[in-house]
Design an enzyme around this catalytic site. Structure first.
Site, PDB file in Angstrom:
ATOM      1  N   LEU A 104       0.912  -1.242   0.049  1.00 29.47           N
ATOM      2  CA  LEU A 104       0.000  -0.132  -0.049  1.00 29.47           C
ATOM      3  C   LEU A 104       1.159   1.312   0.112  1.00 29.47           C
ATOM      4  CD1 LEU A 104      -3.043   0.680   0.252  1.00 29.47           C
ATOM      5  CD2 LEU A 104      -2.847   0.901   2.675  1.00 29.47           C
ATOM      6  N   ASP A 105       0.806   1.917  -0.898  1.00 26.16           N
ATOM      7  CA  ASP A 105       2.019   2.960  -1.235  1.00 26.16           C
ATOM      8  C   ASP A 105       2.250   3.969  -0.090  1.00 26.16           C
ATOM      9  OD1 ASP A 105       0.340   5.463  -1.916  1.00 26.16           O
ATOM     10  OD2 ASP A 105      -0.217   4.541  -3.705  1.00 26.16           O
ATOM     11  N   LYS A 106       2.997   4.428   0.134  1.00 27.05           N
ATOM     12  CA  LYS A 106       3.426   5.296   1.372  1.00 27.05           C
ATOM     13  C   LYS A 106       2.458   6.624   1.624  1.00 27.05           C
ATOM     14  CE  LYS A 106       7.195   8.539   3.094  1.00 27.05           C
ATOM     15  NZ  LYS A 106       8.364   9.086   2.734  1.00 27.05           N
ATOM     16  N   GLU A 107       1.891   7.039   0.558  1.00 29.92           N
ATOM     17  CA  GLU A 107       0.987   8.144   0.885  1.00 29.92           C
ATOM     18  C   GLU A 107      -0.443   7.803   1.125  1.00 29.92           C
ATOM     19  OE1 GLU A 107       2.760   7.489  -2.113  1.00 29.92           O
ATOM     20  OE2 GLU A 107       4.058   9.503  -2.596  1.00 29.92           O
ATOM     21  N   SER A 108      -0.747   6.441   0.829  1.00 26.61           N
ATOM     22  CA  SER A 108      -2.189   5.888   1.082  1.00 26.61           C
ATOM     23  C   SER A 108      -2.197   5.279   2.634  1.00 26.61           C
ATOM     24  CB  SER A 108      -2.564   4.861   0.077  1.00 26.61           C
ATOM     25  OG  SER A 108      -2.269   5.115  -1.098  1.00 26.61           O
TER      26      SER A 108
END
Length: 236
Positions: A104-108
């Protein structure tokens, strides 16, 4: 004679890391087998002495673990440690070695599963298995039916040279929508929105297959229930 398996499978089954992470550790020279640097694709058995990042791998049977974590934005989903970054393993501080299933990408933010069950992680992560994942997304402009229709139909993403599959997309607010995907291309939702002229402002995953985020406080986790686990296994 001891049965041999590929090193990355052995490490995932022992709850050390995912197969992908195991390959990365081997490539970085951080895995030793019987005192010698491991090589990609090497086969090992429980009779071998295996050391990962200076720690000897136990050959004892591991107790199965599967937890649901509410990841805040800013946390990276990896077992690796990079200067200036906080990873999900350090955030959770689970008493035994576990690792995230997928990314789950860093910004999410939102739901990510963590386990020490290598085969389970592999089955859930396989793109070919088309498992559902559901997200709540807010964007910088009003959500229109035209936008939703483009998202639902699927599209070609030039930067990945890949096509997105048709998906379920429902408006839930002026600038908010829910989307259910059955594939996991890199930063897929953000790229799809950008292709439609929108920018993602917040992105939260609320479901993976039959496991729901529910009311887990941000930065915390809960054990997956026996009923949830049994249903999950039946769908794999």
């Amino acid at each position: 004679m001891e049965e041999t398996v590929r090193l990355n499978k052995f490490l995932s089954e022992k709850g050390i890391c995912s197969r992908r992470e195991a390959d990365r550790l081997v490539d970085e020279g951080k895995v030793m087998v019987n005192g010698v640097c491991a090589v990609m694709g090497q086969k090992v058995s429980s009779a071998d002495e295996i050391v990962v990042d200076g720690k000897k791998v136990s050959t004892k049977q591991v107790k199965p673990v599967l937890i649901a974590v509410n990841k805040p934005a800013g946390i990276v989903c990896t077992t690796a440690r990079f200067e200036g970054e906080k990873n999900i393993v350090d955030m959770v501080k689970y008493p035994t070695r576990i690792y995230p299933i997928g990314r789950l990408d860093k910004e999410s933010e939102g739901l990510i599963l963590m386990t020490n069950l290598g085969d389970l992680a592999n089955e859930i992560s396989k793109a070919s298995n088309s498992h559902e994942k559901e997200y709540v997304v807010t964007v910088n402009n009003q959500v229109t039916e035209s936008f939703l229709d483009k998202m639902r139909r699927g599209m070609h993403l030039e930067e990945l040279n890949a096509d997105t599959m048709p998906c379920v997309c429902t408006k839930t607010g002026n600038r908010e929508f829910h989307i259910i995907l059955k594939q996991g291309l890199n930063r897929q939702i953000r790229r799809m929105c950008a292709a439609c002229g929108y920018r993602v402002e917040t992105l939260k995953r609320i479901r993976i297959m039959n496991i729901h985020l529910g009311n887990i406080p941000q930065g915390n986790f809960r054990n997956v229930t026996d009923a949830e686990f049994d249903k999950l296994i039946k769908t794999l």
